[in-house]
Design a protein around this motif. Structure first.
Motif, PDB file in Angstrom:
ATOM      1  N   TYR A  59      41.135  29.849  45.530  1.00 46.21           N
ATOM      2  CA  TYR A  59      41.247  31.279  45.284  1.00 46.21           C
ATOM      3  C   TYR A  59      41.945  31.551  43.958  1.00 46.21           C
ATOM      4  O   TYR A  59      41.531  32.412  43.194  1.00 46.21           O
ATOM      5  CB  TYR A  59      42.007  31.977  46.427  1.00 46.21           C
ATOM      6  CG  TYR A  59      41.258  31.943  47.730  1.00 46.21           C
ATOM      7  CD1 TYR A  59      39.865  31.834  47.745  1.00 46.21           C
ATOM      8  CD2 TYR A  59      41.913  32.015  48.941  1.00 46.21           C
ATOM      9  CE1 TYR A  59      39.171  31.799  48.944  1.00 46.21           C
ATOM     10  CE2 TYR A  59      41.223  31.982  50.143  1.00 46.21           C
ATOM     11  CZ  TYR A  59      39.848  31.865  50.138  1.00 46.21           C
ATOM     12  OH  TYR A  59      39.168  31.837  51.315  1.00 46.21           O
ATOM     13  N   VAL A 191      44.433  37.261  46.325  1.00 49.14           N
ATOM     14  CA  VAL A 191      43.846  37.281  44.986  1.00 49.14           C
ATOM     15  C   VAL A 191      44.389  38.423  44.140  1.00 49.14           C
ATOM     16  O   VAL A 191      44.498  38.301  42.926  1.00 49.14           O
ATOM     17  CB  VAL A 191      42.296  37.330  44.987  1.00 49.14           C
ATOM     18  CG1 VAL A 191      41.724  35.962  44.787  1.00 49.14           C
ATOM     19  CG2 VAL A 191      41.750  37.973  46.214  1.00 49.14           C
TER      20      VAL A 191
ATOM     21  N   TYR B  34      35.388  35.839  45.054  1.00 51.77           N
ATOM     22  CA  TYR B  34      36.313  35.533  46.150  1.00 51.77           C
ATOM     23  C   TYR B  34      35.557  35.412  47.483  1.00 51.77           C
ATOM     24  O   TYR B  34      35.737  34.438  48.221  1.00 51.77           O
ATOM     25  CB  TYR B  34      37.389  36.629  46.245  1.00 51.77           C
ATOM     26  CG  TYR B  34      38.198  36.543  47.506  1.00 51.77           C
ATOM     27  CD1 TYR B  34      39.177  35.559  47.650  1.00 51.77           C
ATOM     28  CD2 TYR B  34      37.969  37.417  48.560  1.00 51.77           C
ATOM     29  CE1 TYR B  34      39.911  35.467  48.826  1.00 51.77           C
ATOM     30  CE2 TYR B  34      38.695  37.325  49.727  1.00 51.77           C
ATOM     31  CZ  TYR B  34      39.663  36.352  49.862  1.00 51.77           C
ATOM     32  OH  TYR B  34      40.378  36.260  51.021  1.00 51.77           O
ATOM     33  N   LYS B  38      35.096  32.168  49.869  1.00 54.72           N
ATOM     34  CA  LYS B  38      35.636  32.241  51.217  1.00 54.72           C
ATOM     35  C   LYS B  38      34.559  32.002  52.267  1.00 54.72           C
ATOM     36  O   LYS B  38      34.743  31.223  53.188  1.00 54.72           O
ATOM     37  CB  LYS B  38      36.264  33.626  51.425  1.00 54.72           C
ATOM     38  CG  LYS B  38      37.049  33.743  52.700  1.00 54.72           C
ATOM     39  CD  LYS B  38      37.779  35.084  52.771  1.00 54.72           C
ATOM     40  CE  LYS B  38      38.405  35.268  54.110  1.00 54.72           C
ATOM     41  NZ  LYS B  38      38.013  36.532  54.753  1.00 54.72           N
TER      42      LYS B  38
END
Lengths: 238, 114
Positions: A59, A191, B34, B38
């Motif tokens: 991340y 994030v 992201y 994920k």
């Protein structure tokens, strides 16, 4: 009389929020190697995760391209380079912190490599405590061209929407365009914090080849090599 | 009067530190990458592809150029989705826009030949 003083304090606070705390060393001295080598392309090394946050590595990696590209550098494609590093068993960047980086120059066409070390990533109610180190090394000379380490305390209780502040509120909303975050999950916060840490740290990074040239830049003061700062979601990342 | 001056100064100062246009516009890039990392599923892959396409088609940055790595990573995702020809075409675009990527991207192109 009271109100103008309040406003002044308010302005000062906001201004502090938008500028990195400065050292007394000009960039030309602090980042001498950056000006000497004028690196064009940056390879993002897989972050070194020493924290207890297990997902931190990937991340955090995904948040590094934007600030560096916006600073004028050619950032070697993040997903593609990560894949190759994995295949070449170079996924653990700690192995390369103190070894010659020439090979990375040959394979990726990189001028410099950015190492990031996540020392700490702790969440408590309302706060995230982050300790991240950023090291840019020349692949040619192996020298450290840029290094900063920040203790970033991120206050999660400050909401994106400022309401009821009257004039002050209006000022804030004028100054801060807060993007609506789709999901406010704990993971997204992760994030968000990474982005803010990156943006804050790289504020004093000398501008790369694609950035706007500023002849005065080398005379500007570098940020503190080690810093501690408390930020929240209102910090503008770019 | 004093108040107005202070206010004006505040607004000007704030404007100076917040309204800078960045070199590139990124659309939904950060959230899309992201989510892709994920979830790594069909939906997040499609979202990422759409985001790349938007960054390319609707670039609003100061340079007016597609940001570094976008064509290449887009190409990589397409290659993984078995859209080989489109993927290769994207990789070639990266080289023509950013010649400094040639060493690395040509290596990738060679790998796709195998």
């Amino acid at each position: 009389m009271k109100k103008p003083i309040l406003l002044l304090v308010f302005t000062a606070t906001l201004l502090t929020g938008c500028s990195t705390m400065m050292s007394v060393i000009p960039k030309s001295e602090a980042y001498k190697g950056m000006y000497a080598e004028k690196p064009l392309s940056i390879l993002l090394m897989p972050p070194i995760n020493k924290s207890t946050a297990v997902d931190a590595k990937e991340y955090f990696h995904s948040t590094l391209s934007v600030p560096l590209a916006n600073a004028g550098y050619y950032v070697i494609p993040a997903f593609l380079s990560m894949e190759i590093l994995k295949r070449e068993s170079a996924y653990d960047a700690e192995l390369f912190l103190d070894t010659p980086l020439k090979k990375f120059g040959e394979v990726f066409g990189a001028d410099v490599a950015l190492f990031t070390i996540i020392h700490k990533w702790d969440k408590t109610y309302g706060m995230v405590y982050v300790d991240v180190e950023y090291i840019i090394k020349s692949v040619k000379t192996n020298e450290i061209l840029y290094a900063r380490r920040g203790q970033i305390n991120y206050n999660t209780t400050v909401q994106s929407n400022v309401s009821g502040g009257g004039l002050a509120g209006a000022l804030i909303s004028m100054a801060v365009t807060v993007a609506a975050t789709a999901a406010n999950t704990a993971a997204t916060k992760y994030v968000d914090v990474a982005r803010i840490a990156n943006a804050y740290t790289f504020k004093d990074l000398p501008v790369g080849a694609y950035g706007p040239y500023n002849p005065e830049e080398p005379n500007e003061m570098a940020g503190l090599k080690e810093f501690t700062v408390t930020l929240n979601s209102q910090y503008k990342t770019y | 009067m004093k108040k107005i001056i202070i206010l004006t100064v505040s607004v000007l100062l704030l404007a100076a530190c917040s309204t800078q246009q960045t070199l590139y516009s990124w659309g939904n890039y950060e959230n899309a990458s992201y989510n892709y990392l994920k979830n790594n599923d069909e939906l997040s892959t499609q979202e990422l592809i759409k985001t790349y396409q938007e960054i390319i088609d609707k670039q609003k940055g100061k340079r007016g150029a597609v940001p570094p790595g976008i064509y290449a990573d887009y190409g990589f995702i397409l290659l993984q989705a078995n859209r080989t020809e489109e993927g290769k075409a994207m990789l070639l675009k990266e080289i023509s826009l950013y010649p400094e990527s040639k060493v690395f991207i040509e290596r990738i192109l060679k790998m796709t030949e195998k």
